[in-house]
Design an enzyme around this catalytic site. Structure first.
Site, PDB file in Angstrom:
ATOM      1  N   ARG A 174       0.808  -1.222   0.000  1.00 38.07           N
ATOM      2  CA  ARG A 174       0.000   0.000   0.000  1.00 38.07           C
ATOM      3  C   ARG A 174       0.845   1.278   0.000  1.00 38.07           C
ATOM      4  NH1 ARG A 174      -2.337  -3.687  -1.246  1.00 38.07           N
ATOM      5  NH2 ARG A 174      -4.212  -4.632  -0.358  1.00 38.07           N
ATOM      6  N   SER A 225     -10.774   0.204   3.540  1.00 37.60           N
ATOM      7  CA  SER A 225     -10.065  -0.333   4.706  1.00 37.60           C
ATOM      8  C   SER A 225      -9.418   0.792   5.498  1.00 37.60           C
ATOM      9  CB  SER A 225      -8.991  -1.331   4.264  1.00 37.60           C
ATOM     10  OG  SER A 225      -9.575  -2.453   3.634  1.00 37.60           O
ATOM     11  N   GLU A 295      -4.401   2.698   7.061  1.00 36.31           N
ATOM     12  CA  GLU A 295      -4.248   2.614   5.607  1.00 36.31           C
ATOM     13  C   GLU A 295      -4.919   3.816   4.965  1.00 36.31           C
ATOM     14  OE1 GLU A 295      -5.971  -0.198   2.055  1.00 36.31           O
ATOM     15  OE2 GLU A 295      -4.905  -1.196   3.687  1.00 36.31           O
TER      16      GLU A 295
END
Length: 302
Positions: A174, A225, A295
């Protein structure tokens, strides 16, 4: 700022909005005003905007479809660049595709699946733009952008444009170099896909979409998320086992479908979401001595 606004409006570079609520531009429907919100109508006009930003020493931030973002209730200082129409070109050359940074990732994956191209099935339910997906190395179902991206065309604040290879983008979980080391805007991305059997690709895409509908609360405003998975553990499972599903602060609530999603259950503020994030962090650390990292990207005035 007034001079910059006048200059931007005179350039006829696309939509220019003043004090635009970013709640209208994020998937969680939260966010205070941007001093200036611009939707450039082409890459060339985006370059002109960057020149004004540079000349007036303005803060700036690029967004796509507003997923994976939590914007402060006080909004964002300076210029927010929203990439969409006009920066969403698509060229298909065999198994290689070149696509604009403002293109919807979902619509891209759907379109190419129907042409029998495999490699982006994992992206069928990721509600962001191509540029945002490259920026954060978006992924799902065991794959991510780094597996299929060859290179990306990046516009930097100094006005230069440069093609960065997959290696030069320094992808990890990510993360990419664009987040910290070399802030820039993805104007184009090149993906190397594989020829496959159209019906099986479309079927896999549908399976991924169905899984998302069954396990994630996209019927509520949310940002995706919230936490990175603290591997080998999974954030959603840790939150569920801790008994936090359904826990709420103000209008923000941990989804009862998936522990790693916070939904806007009704007039939630960024402050509500941040308080809920902190509560999760404290709870998980006290129970398991695991530090949870977000995130979702948290941006804007403090």
């Amino acid at each position: 700022m007034v001079e910059a606004v006048k200059e931007l409006q005179e350039l006829n570079i696309g939509k220019v909005k003043i004090n635009e609520p970013l709640a209208h531009h994020t998937t969680i429907k939260i966010g205070g005003p941007a001093d200036i919100l611009i939707e450039p109508s082409s890459v060339e006009n985006l370059q002109k905007v960057m020149e004004v930003i540079r000349n007036h020493h303005l803060n700036w931030r690029a967004i796509g479809r507003g997923s994976n973002l939590l914007v402060s209730d006080k909004g964002i200082e300076g210029v927010v660049l929203k990439l969409g129409n006009g920066i969403d070109s698509l060229e298909i050359n065999g198994t290689e595709i070149t696509v604009g940074g403002g293109h919807s990732l979902v619509s891209l994956s759907t379109l190419i699946s129907k042409k029998g191209l495999s490699g982006l099935e994992f992206a069928s339910g990721i509600p962001g733009s191509v540029g945002g997906a490259v920026y954060m190395n978006a992924g799902a179902h065991g794959s991510d952008i780094s597996r299929v991206l060859t290179k990306a065309h990046i516009l930097f604040l100094d006005g230069s444009m440069e093609w960065l290879s997959n290696d030069e983008l320094e992808f990890s979980y990510r993360t990419s170099i664009l987040q910290n080391k070399r802030p820039g805007i993805v104007v184009e991305a090149v993906f190397q896909l594989e020829a496959g059997e159209r019906n099986s690709i479309v079927a896999q895409m549908q399976k991924n979409k169905d899984y998302r509908k069954e396990t994630q609360p996209w019927n509520f405003p949310c940002a995706g998320s919230i936490f990175r998975n603290p591997l080998p553990n999974y954030a959603g499972k840790l939150i569920e086992v801790a008994g936090l599903k359904g826990f709420s602060i103000g209008g923000a609530k941990i989804s009862e479908m998936h522990g790693n999603f916070i939904v806007n259950a009704g007039n939630a503020t960024a402050g509500d979401v941040l308080a809920l994030i902190q509560h999760v962090k404290d709870t998980i650390y006290n129970l398991y001595q695991i530090k949870m990292e977000t995130e979702v990207e948290i941006i804007g005035r403090k």
